[in-house]
Design an enzyme around this catalytic site. Structure first.
Site, PDB file in Angstrom:
ATOM      1  N   GLY A  12      30.720  27.381  40.174  1.00 60.07           N
ATOM      2  CA  GLY A  12      31.419  28.420  40.919  1.00 60.07           C
ATOM      3  C   GLY A  12      30.443  29.442  41.459  1.00 60.07           C
ATOM      4  O   GLY A  12      29.701  30.075  40.702  1.00 60.07           O
ATOM      5  N   GLY A  17      29.484  34.241  39.659  1.00 58.23           N
ATOM      6  CA  GLY A  17      28.537  33.122  39.612  1.00 58.23           C
ATOM      7  C   GLY A  17      27.233  33.444  40.327  1.00 58.23           C
ATOM      8  O   GLY A  17      26.142  33.157  39.823  1.00 58.23           O
ATOM      9  N   ASN A 107      38.570  35.387  33.712  1.00 59.16           N
ATOM     10  CA  ASN A 107      39.447  36.516  33.370  1.00 59.16           C
ATOM     11  C   ASN A 107      40.687  36.063  32.606  1.00 59.16           C
ATOM     12  O   ASN A 107      41.137  34.919  32.737  1.00 59.16           O
ATOM     13  CB  ASN A 107      39.904  37.240  34.636  1.00 59.16           C
ATOM     14  CG  ASN A 107      38.857  38.194  35.172  1.00 59.16           C
ATOM     15  OD1 ASN A 107      38.029  38.719  34.427  1.00 59.16           O
ATOM     16  ND2 ASN A 107      38.881  38.441  36.467  1.00 59.16           N
ATOM     17  N   LYS A 209      38.890  43.509  27.563  1.00 61.92           N
ATOM     18  CA  LYS A 209      38.834  43.088  28.964  1.00 61.92           C
ATOM     19  C   LYS A 209      40.216  42.681  29.476  1.00 61.92           C
ATOM     20  O   LYS A 209      40.566  42.964  30.626  1.00 61.92           O
ATOM     21  CB  LYS A 209      37.852  41.920  29.110  1.00 61.92           C
ATOM     22  CG  LYS A 209      37.690  41.408  30.539  1.00 61.92           C
ATOM     23  CD  LYS A 209      37.114  42.455  31.468  1.00 61.92           C
ATOM     24  CE  LYS A 209      37.051  41.988  32.924  1.00 61.92           C
ATOM     25  NZ  LYS A 209      36.125  40.875  33.131  1.00 61.92           N
ATOM     26  N   SER A 278      39.229  42.128  41.619  1.00 67.90           N
ATOM     27  CA  SER A 278      39.087  40.745  42.091  1.00 67.90           C
ATOM     28  C   SER A 278      40.427  40.193  42.551  1.00 67.90           C
ATOM     29  O   SER A 278      40.498  39.402  43.502  1.00 67.90           O
ATOM     30  CB  SER A 278      38.499  39.863  40.984  1.00 67.90           C
ATOM     31  OG  SER A 278      39.337  39.863  39.837  1.00 67.90           O
TER      32      SER A 278
END
Length: 328
Positions: A12, A17, A107, A209, A278
Site C-alpha cells: 500500500g 505507506g 485504522n 487510537k 483520512s
C-alpha cells in the site's frame, strides 16, 4: 550494521505507506512497495518523496504490482484501508514465509483483536471487520505483530506525501509478550527517525487510537471539519466529547487503560491543527470509508458488554448517509 529484515515490503503506497517507505529508505533500509496504477508508475520513475518536520526525503524504492515478483519477505507492513483487506490479504501468500513478520498498520478495531485473549471472548471474531472469517483464515496469527500508528499525512501526488506532525508508532505482540522480534521491529522504526515504542499492553494503545478515530473521522465526514475544528469549536467539541465518553466506557469494559483524561484528549486533538482526517479525504475522493472498522466494530464490542452508544451510532448513521449521497 546489517538489517535484521533485509527483505522488507510495504503493501500500500498511500499516505502512511509512503511515509514509512521514505523514512526507512532514508535510513538505508532497502524497501519494496506493492502498488498499482499511477502510483506504481510514479514510484518506478521517481521513487517516494516525503516532506515532514525533518525536511524533504526522496528515496528510490523497488515497486511492483505482483507479489510473486517480490517473493518471500522478512517483514511486511500492511498500509491499506480496512475495507481493502478482505480482497488483498489472501493474495499475499507469496510474500509470507515461515518466519515472516506481518505488521498491519490499519485504522480501527483489528480483525485479530481477540487473538491471544482468554475468558469468554477467547478467539472470538469481530464480525464487523471479518464477517466471514476471510482475514482470520488468510494469515496464521503467529505472523502478526500489533501496531498503532500516530502519523498524520496526506498524499499530494502519487508517491508524494506531506506530514506536519511528529511521527509515532507503538508496537506489541497480540499475546502481550515482549518478544525479540518486537524489539527488532521497534529498533528498525526508531532508526528511521520515527518515535517507536514497544508495549506489553497493545490493546490499551489500540483503544487510544480507536477513540481518536471514532471521535473525529465520522464527524469530519458529516461536517467537513478539520481536527482543529472538531476538537476546538465548542459545538463540535461537545459532540466529540459525548462520543469520547461512550467509547471510554466501552474500552474500560474490556480492561483497557486509556491514560489521557478526556479534556486533555480533546485539547490534544485541537492542537493537531487544520488536519483533514483520512476518512474525510476518502469521502472527498469517492473512496470507500472505514466506517465498519472505525465505528461499527466498536458498537459491536459495546453490544457484547451490554452498553449503548447512542451518539456514536447516530453520527455513524449520518456519515454513512452522507457517503451514499456524495456527488459523483
Amino acid at each position: 550494521m546489517s538489517s535484521p529484515f533485509p527483505r522488507l515490503c510495504i503493501v500500500g503506497a498511500g499516505a502512511i505507506g509512503c511515509t514509512l517507505a521514505a523514512r526507512l529508505g532514508t535510513s538505508g533500509q532497502p524497501v519494496s512497495l506493492l502498488a498499482r496504477g499511477n502510483t506504481l508508475a510514479a514510484l518506478r520513475e521517481q521513487g517516494v518523496r516525503l516532506t515532514d518536520l525533518d525536511g524533504t526525503h526522496q528515496v528510490a524504492v523497488r515497486a511492483e504490482a505482483d507479489c510473486a515478483a517480490l517473493g518471500e519477505q522478512d517483514l511486511i507492513f500492511l498500509c491499506v484501508k480496512a475495507p481493502a483487506l478482505a480482497g488483498l490479504l489472501p493474495g499475499l501468500a507469496p510474500l509470507i514465509g515461515p518466519e515472516t513478520v506481518v505488521v498491519p498498520v490499519v485504522n480501527g478495531v483489528p480483525w485479530w483483536y481477540f487473538h491471544g485473549e482468554t475468558g469468554r471472548f477467547a478467539n472470538e471474531r469481530v464480525e464487523a471487520v471479518d464477517p466471514d472469517g476471510t482475514l482470520a483464515a488468510a494469515l496464521d496469527p503467529a505472523h502478526l505483530l500489533g501496531c498503532v500508528v500516530f502519523i498524520t499525512a496526506e498524499v499530494e501526488a502519487p508517491g508524494t506525501v506531506r506530514s506536519g506532525n511528529p511521527h509515532l508508532m507503538i508496537l506489541g505482540e497480540p499475546d502481550n509478550r515482549l518478544s525479540p522480534r518486537l524489539e527488532q521491529v521497534r529498533a528498525l522504526i526508531e532508526g528511521a527517525g520515527i518515535e517507536a515504542r514497544a508495549t506489553d499492553r497493545i490493546r490499551d494503545q489500540l483503544w487510544t487510537k480507536i477513540i481518536a478515530n471514532l471521535t473525529s473521522n465520522p464527524l469530519s465526514v458529516v461536517t467537513g471539519a478539520t481536527l482543529e475544528e472538531i476538537y476546538g469549536e465548542p459545538e463540535l467539541r461537545q459532540v466529540a466529547g459525548k462520543i469520547l465518553h461512550e467509547a471510554l466506557l466501552t474500552a474500560a469494559a474490556y480492561g483497557a487503560r486509556v491514560s489521557i483524561d478526556p479534556q486533555s484528549f480533546l485539547d490534544l486533538g485541537a492542537g493537531m491543527g487544520a488536519v483533514r482526517t483520512s476518512m474525510l479525504q476518502d469521502h472527498e475522493a469517492g473512496r470507500p470509508l472505514e466506517l465498519a472498522a472505525i465505528g461499527d466494530a466498536v458498537l459491536e464490542l459495546a453490544g457484547y458488554q451490554g452498553l449503548a452508544m447512542p451518539v456514536t451510532r447516530d453520527i455513524l448513521t449520518l456519515a454513512r448517509c452522507r457517503s451514499r449521497h456524495r456527488p459523483a
